[in-house]
Scaffold this active site. Structure first.
Site, mmCIF file in Angstrom:
data_model
loop_
_atom_site.group_PDB
_atom_site.id
_atom_site.type_symbol
_atom_site.label_atom_id
_atom_site.label_comp_id
_atom_site.label_asym_id
_atom_site.label_seq_id
_atom_site.Cartn_x
_atom_site.Cartn_y
_atom_site.Cartn_z
ATOM 1 N N GLY A 74 79.348 67.283 24.248
ATOM 2 C CA GLY A 74 79.949 68.363 25.043
ATOM 3 C C GLY A 74 79.112 68.708 26.274
ATOM 4 N N LEU B 150 92.470 55.912 28.094
ATOM 5 C CA LEU B 150 93.161 55.195 29.164
ATOM 6 C C LEU B 150 93.269 55.994 30.471
ATOM 7 C CD1 LEU B 150 94.693 52.668 30.046
ATOM 8 C CD2 LEU B 150 96.791 53.729 29.165
ATOM 9 N N ARG C 111 92.513 45.502 21.561
ATOM 10 C CA ARG C 111 91.343 46.222 21.041
ATOM 11 C C ARG C 111 91.530 46.369 19.531
ATOM 12 N NH1 ARG C 111 90.261 52.058 23.722
ATOM 13 N NH2 ARG C 111 91.972 52.575 22.332
ATOM 14 N N SER D 283 84.585 61.233 17.699
ATOM 15 C CA SER D 283 86.002 60.874 17.824
ATOM 16 C C SER D 283 86.269 59.552 18.539
ATOM 17 C CB SER D 283 86.759 62.008 18.515
ATOM 18 O OG SER D 283 86.251 62.174 19.809
ATOM 19 N N TYR E 208 87.292 56.662 11.591
ATOM 20 C CA TYR E 208 87.582 57.939 12.266
ATOM 21 C C TYR E 208 88.783 58.622 11.610
ATOM 22 C CZ TYR E 208 89.544 61.094 15.735
ATOM 23 O OH TYR E 208 90.094 62.188 16.349
HETATM 24 N N1 UFG Z 1 93.664 51.069 26.718
HETATM 25 C C1 UFG Z 1 93.579 50.004 27.606
HETATM 26 N N2 UFG Z 1 92.489 49.967 28.424
HETATM 27 C C2 UFG Z 1 91.490 50.905 28.396
HETATM 28 C C3 UFG Z 1 91.611 51.993 27.479
HETATM 29 C C4 UFG Z 1 92.715 52.026 26.658
HETATM 30 O O1 UFG Z 1 94.436 49.124 27.663
HETATM 31 O O2 UFG Z 1 90.515 50.780 29.159
HETATM 32 C C5 UFG Z 1 94.848 51.132 25.839
HETATM 33 C C6 UFG Z 1 94.468 51.156 24.381
HETATM 34 O O3 UFG Z 1 94.251 49.848 23.904
HETATM 35 C C7 UFG Z 1 95.683 51.866 23.774
HETATM 36 C C8 UFG Z 1 96.118 52.841 24.883
HETATM 37 O O4 UFG Z 1 95.523 52.335 26.076
HETATM 38 O O5 UFG Z 1 96.692 50.954 23.539
HETATM 39 C C9 UFG Z 1 95.629 54.238 24.658
HETATM 40 O O6 UFG Z 1 94.238 54.189 24.381
HETATM 41 P P1 UFG Z 1 93.306 55.480 24.317
HETATM 42 O O7 UFG Z 1 91.917 55.015 24.036
HETATM 43 O O8 UFG Z 1 93.514 56.322 25.528
HETATM 44 O O9 UFG Z 1 93.894 56.290 23.096
HETATM 45 P P2 UFG Z 1 94.137 55.837 21.583
HETATM 46 O O10 UFG Z 1 95.627 55.732 21.412
HETATM 47 O O11 UFG Z 1 93.349 54.659 21.188
HETATM 48 O O12 UFG Z 1 93.478 57.042 20.784
HETATM 49 C C10 UFG Z 1 93.983 58.331 20.788
HETATM 50 C C11 UFG Z 1 92.864 59.328 20.570
HETATM 51 C C12 UFG Z 1 92.200 59.089 19.260
HETATM 52 C C13 UFG Z 1 93.231 59.124 18.177
HETATM 53 C C14 UFG Z 1 94.363 58.193 18.470
HETATM 54 C C15 UFG Z 1 95.460 58.382 17.494
HETATM 55 O O13 UFG Z 1 91.942 59.224 21.611
HETATM 56 O O14 UFG Z 1 91.240 60.078 19.031
HETATM 57 O O15 UFG Z 1 94.906 58.463 19.761
HETATM 58 O O16 UFG Z 1 96.234 57.269 17.499
HETATM 59 F F1 UFG Z 1 92.669 58.743 17.016
#
Ligand code: UFG
Length: 328
Positions: A36, A186, A277, A75, A139
């Site tokens: 934080g 993202l 990923r 997280s 997580y």
């Molecule tokens: N992604 C990319 N490139 C990046 C980052 C993300 O292609 O540089 C993709 C990921 O693979 C995913 C999508 O964008 O398909 C969203 O990714 P995020 O990391 O933004 O979010 P997540 O869906 O992985 O995770 C979020 C929360 C988590 C929670 C999850 C629940 O951040 O805390 O939703 O599904 F657990």
């Protein structure tokens, strides 16, 4: 109400602390400042630095609190796979210590920051609260374990509790937004690339069974999310643990998010295709019908361009304070 907000120096916690203060509540933030930012804590909040397990019992014992909003957590999905110990101790053990402090001080209400990651790869979308919970990473497993602990505390000790399962939170509110030391999400990554703080955005996976081959997510504005916390706090009933999904109810692919960011910023965003990923489900879309009908929640910022525009305004204004900003 007099409220304890754990993790109130983080992204979601600091926005919720602001919204609670605006609603007339008195807020004390506890945060260990490992992830934080001290300057994200609203000026009107009291602040205690420390781990929840170290300070929550003293804070709750020091004067009568009406409720706790528990955001403090590790997280990062990927990190949880590599270092599960950090998640089982940092999320579960810390939360159990908090539950004990709540029980011993007879603090009546708890709102817990749960996650869509408790569901894992869904059998169908939209995901309901009754959908199977089969987390695909530590997580999600730790958040689900805490949900189970809360259920047993409410039954046995009369606590009034609500868990809110967030889908993909984004946007900014009241000068608070996403500015993490390690960014994996993202929308902030795409906006950092638009600003030139990153060379490109990696698209993780282009071979999903979706319209354009990239993964689909349900984006919810952080202000709508915060308002749901205020409603959850008011709705909590002694001896019951309610669980609500929070999303906007529509899905956007990674490519659609990048296109929206390009439209909103007017800037070119370099992309490169990369492998999937690990642990990423193809499609996550929430049904928030239960929150809408039971809590009277009405999300107002559901359009993706609005969410991105608010995130962009915040990210651009950060300047040198951005953790992603190039250092001299
Ligand atoms: N992604 C990319 N490139 C990046 C980052 C993300 O292609 O540089 C993709 C990921 O693979 C995913 C999508 O964008 O398909 C969203 O990714 P995020 O990391 O933004 O979010 P997540 O869906 O992985 O995770 C979020 C929360 C988590 C929670 C999850 C629940 O951040 O805390 O939703 O599904 F657990």
């Amino acid at each position: 109400m007099k409220l304890l907000v754990t993790g109130g120096a983080g992204y979601v916690g600091s926005v919720c602390a602001r919204v609670m203060i605006e609603a007339g509540h008195e807020v004390t933030v506890v945060d260990n400042l490992i992830t934080g930012n001290r300057d994200a804590v609203p000026d009107a909040a009291d602040f205690v630095e420390g781990d929840v397990s170290a300070v929550a019992a003293d804070v709750l014992g020091g004067s009568r609190f009406d409720g706790v909003l528990h955001f403090a957590a590790q997280s990062l999905v990927g990190e949880s796979v590599e270092h599960p110990e950090k998640y089982w101790y940092g999320n579960v053990v810390e939360s159990l210590d908090l539950l004990e402090a709540i029980r011993r001080t007879n603090t009546p209400r708890l709102v817990f920051s749960s996650t869509a990651a408790t569901y894992g790869e869904p059998e169908s979308v939209p995901i309901l609260e009754s959908s199977p919970t089969r987390p695909t990473n530590p997580y999600g497993a730790t958040k689900l374990a805490i949900d189970h602990a809360i259920t047993s505390y409410t039954g046995a000790h009369g606590l009034a509790a609500v868990s809110l399962r967030y889908f993909n939170v984004a946007g900014a509110y009241g000068g608070a937004g996403e500015n993490r030391r390690v960014e994996t999400h993202l929308i902030p990554i795409v906006l950092q690339a638009a600003l030139g703080h990153r060379e490109s955005v990696k698209i993780f996976g282009t071979d999903y069974h979706t319209d354009d081959g990239t993964a689909v997510r349900d984006y919810i504005h952080v202000y709508d999310l915060a308002r749901a916390h205020a409603l959850a706090l008011e709705s909590a009933v002694a001896g019951r643990h309610e669980i609500y999904n929070l999303g906007s109810g529509s899905g956007f692919s990674v490519r659609q998010v990048i296109e929206t960011c390009a439209d909103v910023t007017g800037l070119e965003i370099p992309v490169e295709e990369a492998p999937r990923r690990a642990g990423d489900p193809a499609v996550l879309i929430a049904s928030s019908d239960k929150a809408i009908s039971d809590l009277g929640w009405s999300p107002t910022n559901t359009a993706l361009p609005t969410i991105v525009a608010d995130a962009w305004e915040y990210t651009r204004a950060l300047g040198d304070r951005a953790h992603s900003a190039p250092r001299a």
